[in-house]
Design a protein around this motif. Sequence first.
Motif, PDB file in Angstrom:
ATOM      1  N   THR A   1       0.823  -1.215   0.000  1.00  0.00           N
ATOM      2  CA  THR A   1       0.000   0.000   0.000  1.00  0.00           C
ATOM      3  C   THR A   1       0.858   1.266   0.000  1.00  0.00           C
ATOM      4  OG1 THR A   1      -1.755  -1.176   1.197  1.00  0.00           O
ATOM      5  CG2 THR A   1      -1.836   1.225   1.237  1.00  0.00           C
ATOM      6  N   SER A   2       2.010   1.210   0.643  1.00  0.00           N
ATOM      7  CA  SER A   2       2.892   2.383   0.708  1.00  0.00           C
ATOM      8  C   SER A   2       3.500   2.722  -0.646  1.00  0.00           C
ATOM      9  CB  SER A   2       4.004   2.152   1.738  1.00  0.00           C
ATOM     10  OG  SER A   2       4.940   1.187   1.273  1.00  0.00           O
ATOM     11  N   HIS A   3       3.351   1.822  -1.625  1.00  0.00           N
ATOM     12  CA  HIS A   3       3.912   2.059  -2.962  1.00  0.00           C
ATOM     13  C   HIS A   3       2.825   2.320  -4.005  1.00  0.00           C
ATOM     14  CE1 HIS A   3       8.235   1.373  -2.356  1.00  0.00           C
ATOM     15  NE2 HIS A   3       7.842   0.575  -1.369  1.00  0.00           N
ATOM     16  N   ASP A   4       1.640   2.647  -3.561  1.00  0.00           N
ATOM     17  CA  ASP A   4       0.537   2.979  -4.464  1.00  0.00           C
ATOM     18  C   ASP A   4       0.896   4.195  -5.317  1.00  0.00           C
ATOM     19  OD1 ASP A   4      -2.038   3.153  -5.591  1.00  0.00           O
ATOM     20  OD2 ASP A   4      -2.717   4.481  -3.991  1.00  0.00           O
ATOM     21  N   VAL A   5       0.354   4.250  -6.519  1.00  0.00           N
ATOM     22  CA  VAL A   5       0.648   5.352  -7.432  1.00  0.00           C
ATOM     23  C   VAL A   5       0.254   6.700  -6.837  1.00  0.00           C
ATOM     24  CG1 VAL A   5      -1.563   5.189  -8.666  1.00  0.00           C
ATOM     25  CG2 VAL A   5       0.465   6.112  -9.840  1.00  0.00           C
ATOM     26  N   ARG A   6      -0.771   6.722  -6.003  1.00  0.00           N
ATOM     27  CA  ARG A   6      -1.175   7.982  -5.382  1.00  0.00           C
ATOM     28  C   ARG A   6      -0.140   8.463  -4.377  1.00  0.00           C
ATOM     29  NH1 ARG A   6      -7.041   5.436  -4.291  1.00  0.00           N
ATOM     30  NH2 ARG A   6      -5.584   3.709  -3.897  1.00  0.00           N
ATOM     31  N   LYS A   7       0.537   7.511  -3.718  1.00  0.00           N
ATOM     32  CA  LYS A   7       1.613   7.885  -2.795  1.00  0.00           C
ATOM     33  C   LYS A   7       2.801   8.459  -3.571  1.00  0.00           C
ATOM     34  CE  LYS A   7      -0.396   6.367   1.002  1.00  0.00           C
ATOM     35  NZ  LYS A   7      -0.023   5.118   1.659  1.00  0.00           N
ATOM     36  N   LYS A   8       3.054   7.894  -4.739  1.00  0.00           N
ATOM     37  CA  LYS A   8       4.143   8.412  -5.573  1.00  0.00           C
ATOM     38  C   LYS A   8       3.820   9.828  -6.047  1.00  0.00           C
ATOM     39  CE  LYS A   8       6.803   7.582  -9.778  1.00  0.00           C
ATOM     40  NZ  LYS A   8       7.251   6.598 -10.780  1.00  0.00           N
ATOM     41  N   ALA A   9       2.595  10.039  -6.512  1.00  0.00           N
ATOM     42  CA  ALA A   9       2.184  11.368  -6.987  1.00  0.00           C
ATOM     43  C   ALA A   9       2.303  12.393  -5.864  1.00  0.00           C
ATOM     44  CB  ALA A   9       0.757  11.312  -7.511  1.00  0.00           C
ATOM     45  N   HIS A  10       1.904  12.002  -4.668  1.00  0.00           N
ATOM     46  CA  HIS A  10       1.982  12.898  -3.514  1.00  0.00           C
ATOM     47  C   HIS A  10       3.436  13.259  -3.216  1.00  0.00           C
ATOM     48  CE1 HIS A  10       0.775  14.764   0.253  1.00  0.00           C
ATOM     49  NE2 HIS A  10       1.708  14.048   0.883  1.00  0.00           N
ATOM     50  N   ALA A  11       4.323  12.272  -3.290  1.00  0.00           N
ATOM     51  CA  ALA A  11       5.741  12.513  -3.011  1.00  0.00           C
ATOM     52  C   ALA A  11       6.339  13.494  -4.019  1.00  0.00           C
ATOM     53  CB  ALA A  11       6.506  11.190  -3.038  1.00  0.00           C
TER      54      ALA A  11
END
Length: 283
Positions: free
Chosen positions: A265-275
Amino acid sequence: MIVTYPFEESVIKQFQVDKTIYDCIDYPGSGVQSGDDILMKKRHEHLVEMADAVCVNTEAFKPLCSRAKRLVKIPVGYPLSKFQGKTYFPTPNSLHSIPRPLVGFIGYTFVRMDIRLLLSVAARNRDMSFIFVGPLVGDLRHSNVSRQKIREFYHLWKRFSSLSNVYHFGIRAKEDIAAYISAFDVCIIPYDLDQRPNQYANPIKAYEYLYFGKQIVATPMKPLMDFKEYILFANTPEEFSSKLRKALNTKLSPREILKRKSIATSHDVRKKAHAIMELLPSI
């Protein structure tokens, strides 16, 4: 501007951009000594030096981008949303009559895989069923490996797929993939590490397997070493067979399954976009 591949260096030159982020998601080159390979590596090095920030999704890529002005590790970014919203995935009908345990692979079946390893492992473990879900890639005209390697792969694939405990289902609908992963007893990622780019592969399927709390046996790709606590690594048929049996004989606790899902879950695309959005104002 955000660029992902070294050949996109030429795109940057066509536009007047204030800031550039190089999102380095793959090994920069084919691993085969050629003019194209040398050019790709030079473009990568140039991008690393000219970008205002370079993003990597694994510790393994940091040495490849050591000359960056700013080097940031961010999530891989895979589409987790396709799995969310459901808690139960019925076993696909195609698997009902196949003897367990089910050793499964999701994705393209092609020359990147260590077919010699697979052939030996499947032949040694006739009590296991090896399930492959995904297309057999037929057009490899633009592959980075030699024609001889491609011919060898298809020759060995025919022998491998003819084994009575090997099942290849080909393309399945995306919405069905979760049900297959959920049904597997162990998941595998058997990439051929004689091909240098494979040593740096960070397969999305690893995160999909982890999301479902699965035991994983893989060849030791450098990026997956970030998760050595959760993945069993093996290089030889003997090791791979042993790790498969270890995985099958180890029952994960609910806590261990939840930890695997949390990592995915920590590698979800939304987490990447947020980063990346958080990074932009600081460059």
